[in-house]
Scaffold this motif. Structure first.
Motif, PDB file in Angstrom:
ATOM      1  N   VAL A 195       5.071  -2.534  17.678  1.00 43.77           N
ATOM      2  CA  VAL A 195       4.785  -1.306  16.917  1.00 43.77           C
ATOM      3  C   VAL A 195       5.734  -1.164  15.733  1.00 43.77           C
ATOM      4  CG1 VAL A 195       3.830  -0.099  18.911  1.00 43.77           C
ATOM      5  CG2 VAL A 195       6.291   0.036  18.433  1.00 43.77           C
ATOM      6  N   VAL A 196       6.525  -2.183  15.476  1.00 42.73           N
ATOM      7  CA  VAL A 196       7.507  -2.123  14.400  1.00 42.73           C
ATOM      8  C   VAL A 196       7.075  -3.065  13.285  1.00 42.73           C
ATOM      9  CG1 VAL A 196       9.926  -2.438  13.766  1.00 42.73           C
ATOM     10  CG2 VAL A 196       9.338  -1.565  16.026  1.00 42.73           C
ATOM     11  N   GLU A 197       7.076  -2.530  12.052  1.00 41.92           N
ATOM     12  CA  GLU A 197       6.764  -3.308  10.869  1.00 41.92           C
ATOM     13  C   GLU A 197       8.021  -3.515  10.049  1.00 41.92           C
ATOM     14  OE1 GLU A 197       2.160  -1.752  10.143  1.00 41.92           O
ATOM     15  OE2 GLU A 197       3.776  -1.184   8.748  1.00 41.92           O
ATOM     16  N   TYR A 198       8.169  -4.724   9.506  1.00 39.91           N
ATOM     17  CA  TYR A 198       9.305  -5.065   8.661  1.00 39.91           C
ATOM     18  C   TYR A 198       8.775  -5.339   7.256  1.00 39.91           C
ATOM     19  CZ  TYR A 198      11.749  -5.615  13.101  1.00 39.91           C
ATOM     20  OH  TYR A 198      12.296  -5.398  14.341  1.00 39.91           O
ATOM     21  N   HIS A 199       9.086  -4.413   6.339  1.00 43.17           N
ATOM     22  CA  HIS A 199       8.618  -4.510   4.954  1.00 43.17           C
ATOM     23  C   HIS A 199       9.749  -5.012   4.077  1.00 43.17           C
ATOM     24  CE1 HIS A 199       4.900  -2.030   5.655  1.00 43.17           C
ATOM     25  NE2 HIS A 199       5.652  -1.590   6.661  1.00 43.17           N
ATOM     26  N   ASP A 200       9.459  -6.028   3.287  1.00 42.78           N
ATOM     27  CA  ASP A 200      10.407  -6.523   2.289  1.00 42.78           C
ATOM     28  C   ASP A 200      10.033  -5.885   0.953  1.00 42.78           C
ATOM     29  OD1 ASP A 200      11.712  -8.132   4.133  1.00 42.78           O
ATOM     30  OD2 ASP A 200      10.315  -9.789   3.827  1.00 42.78           O
ATOM     31  N   VAL A 201      10.788  -4.835   0.605  1.00 41.14           N
ATOM     32  CA  VAL A 201      10.493  -4.056  -0.591  1.00 41.14           C
ATOM     33  C   VAL A 201      11.381  -4.558  -1.724  1.00 41.14           C
ATOM     34  CG1 VAL A 201      10.419  -1.743  -1.587  1.00 41.14           C
ATOM     35  CG2 VAL A 201       9.899  -2.069   0.832  1.00 41.14           C
ATOM     36  N   HIS A 202      10.738  -4.860  -2.868  1.00 41.59           N
ATOM     37  CA  HIS A 202      11.476  -5.329  -4.041  1.00 41.59           C
ATOM     38  C   HIS A 202      11.862  -4.137  -4.906  1.00 41.59           C
ATOM     39  CE1 HIS A 202      12.763  -7.992  -7.243  1.00 41.59           C
ATOM     40  NE2 HIS A 202      12.028  -7.270  -8.097  1.00 41.59           N
ATOM     41  N   ASP A 203      13.166  -4.030  -5.217  1.00 39.82           N
ATOM     42  CA  ASP A 203      13.690  -2.975  -6.074  1.00 39.82           C
ATOM     43  C   ASP A 203      13.905  -3.565  -7.455  1.00 39.82           C
ATOM     44  OD1 ASP A 203      14.978  -0.889  -7.299  1.00 39.82           O
ATOM     45  OD2 ASP A 203      16.321  -0.447  -5.637  1.00 39.82           O
ATOM     46  N   GLY A 204      13.070  -3.093  -8.415  1.00 37.48           N
ATOM     47  CA  GLY A 204      13.166  -3.639  -9.769  1.00 37.48           C
ATOM     48  C   GLY A 204      14.438  -3.220 -10.486  1.00 37.48           C
ATOM     49  N   LEU A 205      14.991  -2.028 -10.148  1.00 39.25           N
ATOM     50  CA  LEU A 205      16.208  -1.592 -10.829  1.00 39.25           C
ATOM     51  C   LEU A 205      17.397  -2.468 -10.457  1.00 39.25           C
ATOM     52  CD1 LEU A 205      15.832   2.290 -10.444  1.00 39.25           C
ATOM     53  CD2 LEU A 205      15.316   0.882 -12.458  1.00 39.25           C
ATOM     54  N   LYS A 206      17.468  -2.871  -9.208  1.00 40.12           N
ATOM     55  CA  LYS A 206      18.577  -3.715  -8.755  1.00 40.12           C
ATOM     56  C   LYS A 206      18.188  -5.182  -8.683  1.00 40.12           C
ATOM     57  CE  LYS A 206      20.860  -0.080  -6.124  1.00 40.12           C
ATOM     58  NZ  LYS A 206      21.463   0.338  -4.834  1.00 40.12           N
ATOM     59  N   GLN A 259       4.440   4.340  15.536  1.00 40.98           N
ATOM     60  CA  GLN A 259       4.184   5.476  16.426  1.00 40.98           C
ATOM     61  C   GLN A 259       5.092   6.676  16.122  1.00 40.98           C
ATOM     62  OE1 GLN A 259       4.577   3.940  20.395  1.00 40.98           O
ATOM     63  NE2 GLN A 259       2.634   2.805  20.324  1.00 40.98           N
ATOM     64  N   THR A 260       6.356   6.445  15.904  1.00 39.08           N
ATOM     65  CA  THR A 260       7.303   7.548  15.736  1.00 39.08           C
ATOM     66  C   THR A 260       7.700   7.801  14.284  1.00 39.08           C
ATOM     67  OG1 THR A 260       9.194   6.063  16.058  1.00 39.08           O
ATOM     68  CG2 THR A 260       8.258   7.104  18.023  1.00 39.08           C
ATOM     69  N   ASN A 261       7.243   6.972  13.352  1.00 30.81           N
ATOM     70  CA  ASN A 261       7.617   7.066  11.932  1.00 30.81           C
ATOM     71  C   ASN A 261       9.126   6.879  11.709  1.00 30.81           C
ATOM     72  OD1 ASN A 261       4.954   7.533  11.115  1.00 30.81           O
ATOM     73  ND2 ASN A 261       5.175   9.752  11.296  1.00 30.81           N
ATOM     74  N   GLU A 262       9.811   6.320  12.686  1.00 31.28           N
ATOM     75  CA  GLU A 262      11.230   6.050  12.516  1.00 31.28           C
ATOM     76  C   GLU A 262      11.414   4.901  11.538  1.00 31.28           C
ATOM     77  OE1 GLU A 262      15.174   4.839  15.185  1.00 31.28           O
ATOM     78  OE2 GLU A 262      13.190   5.070  16.114  1.00 31.28           O
ATOM     79  N   SER A 263      12.284   5.120  10.554  1.00 32.91           N
ATOM     80  CA  SER A 263      12.447   4.142   9.479  1.00 32.91           C
ATOM     81  C   SER A 263      13.925   3.885   9.247  1.00 32.91           C
ATOM     82  CB  SER A 263      11.786   4.632   8.183  1.00 32.91           C
ATOM     83  OG  SER A 263      10.423   4.945   8.415  1.00 32.91           O
ATOM     84  N   LYS A 264      14.215   2.616   8.953  1.00 29.91           N
ATOM     85  CA  LYS A 264      15.571   2.207   8.622  1.00 29.91           C
ATOM     86  C   LYS A 264      15.507   1.234   7.462  1.00 29.91           C
ATOM     87  CE  LYS A 264      17.371   2.614  13.344  1.00 29.91           C
ATOM     88  NZ  LYS A 264      18.038   1.893  14.459  1.00 29.91           N
ATOM     89  N   CYS A 265      16.443   1.419   6.517  1.00 33.16           N
ATOM     90  CA  CYS A 265      16.474   0.543   5.349  1.00 33.16           C
ATOM     91  C   CYS A 265      17.809  -0.178   5.298  1.00 33.16           C
ATOM     92  CB  CYS A 265      16.246   1.352   4.072  1.00 33.16           C
ATOM     93  SG  CYS A 265      16.215   0.332   2.570  1.00 33.16           S
ATOM     94  N   ALA A 266      17.787  -1.340   4.726  1.00 32.67           N
ATOM     95  CA  ALA A 266      19.010  -2.138   4.639  1.00 32.67           C
ATOM     96  C   ALA A 266      20.008  -1.551   3.654  1.00 32.67           C
ATOM     97  CB  ALA A 266      18.658  -3.570   4.234  1.00 32.67           C
TER      98      ALA A 266
END
Length: 239
Positions: A11-22, A33-40
């Protein structure tokens, strides 16, 4: 800003998000299920603010309302409100209700001050006694009849303790200090009472004086008087 990669494990998705500013990628961990989110980037853990990488993932998952765990009290209008306690020092969790109660109490005090001001100017003694009776009856309807307290009960309420009937400590007997003891003498009195220095017998004049043969005023006698002569002189003086 965009998702460069997606990996799903349970139930956990790992998204690799590209930050154009950095110009770098940040991995966002999202629970479906719980909308719990953590970012690096750890922006929420450091400052309590949801980062743009998590918002990008929420937008893609159609989460248009920030979950409650991510709305900290420091960013709301409740952050400046102090802790409110009731009469028994219990914390009132519902601060809004406490504010309403405080506002109503302010209105009550305003009415009391306005009424007392009018009565002080226009009312007679009869109306003042009637107001006192009304307020007393209103108080007794809330708290019940109030019995007059004795002086000892008022002291117990003030100190928060109850007097004990068992008295183990009693006051000491009254000391009789009149005429007891001796007065300390001054140095002058001590000097007057000091006995004279004991006399010694001079080896030259054979008299009991305060000098010796070296300090005697009489010339040194080659044959000083004997003890018998001294006794004879003493006998003559006695006669």
């Amino acid at each position: 800003m965009g998702v460069r990669g997606l990996t799903t494990i349970g139930v956990v998705e790992y998204h690799d998000v590209h930050d154009g500013l950095k110009n770098r990628n940040f991995r966002v961990e999202y629970n479906i299920q719980t909308n719990e989110s953590k970012c690096a980037c750890k922006l929420f853990e450091r400052h309590g603010i949801v980062c743009r990488h998590i918002l990008w993932v929420w937008n893609g998952r159609q989460v248009y309302k920030i979950p409650e765990p991510y709305v900290l009290a420091r960013w709301t209008n409740k952050s400046y409100k102090p802790i409110v306690q009731d009469e028994t020092r219990n914390v009132i969790e519902d601060i809004d209700k406490a504010d309403i109660k405080k506002a109503e109490m302010s209105k009550v005090w305003s009415e009391i001050y306005a009424t007392v001001g009018v009565m002080d100017t226009y009312a007679t003694v009869k109306y003042m006694k009637q107001l006192q009776k009304t307020l007393r009856q209103f108080r007794e309807n809330i708290t019940g009849p109030i019995e007059p307290k004795t002086k000892s009960q008022e002291i117990e309420d003030l100190l928060g303790i109850t007097a004990s009937n068992d008295i183990d400590l009693r006051p000491p007997n009254k000391a009789k200090n009149k005429g007891s003891g001796k007065r300390l003498r001054s140095s002058k009195e001590k000097a007057k009472r000091k006995p004279e220095k004991r006399k010694r017998r001079c080896g030259n004049c054979k008299k009991w004086v305060n000098h010796n043969s070296r300090t005697c005023n009489l010339p040194f006698a080659e044959s000083p008087p004997s003890d018998d002569d001294d006794e004879e002189e003493s006998e003559i003086e006695e006669v």
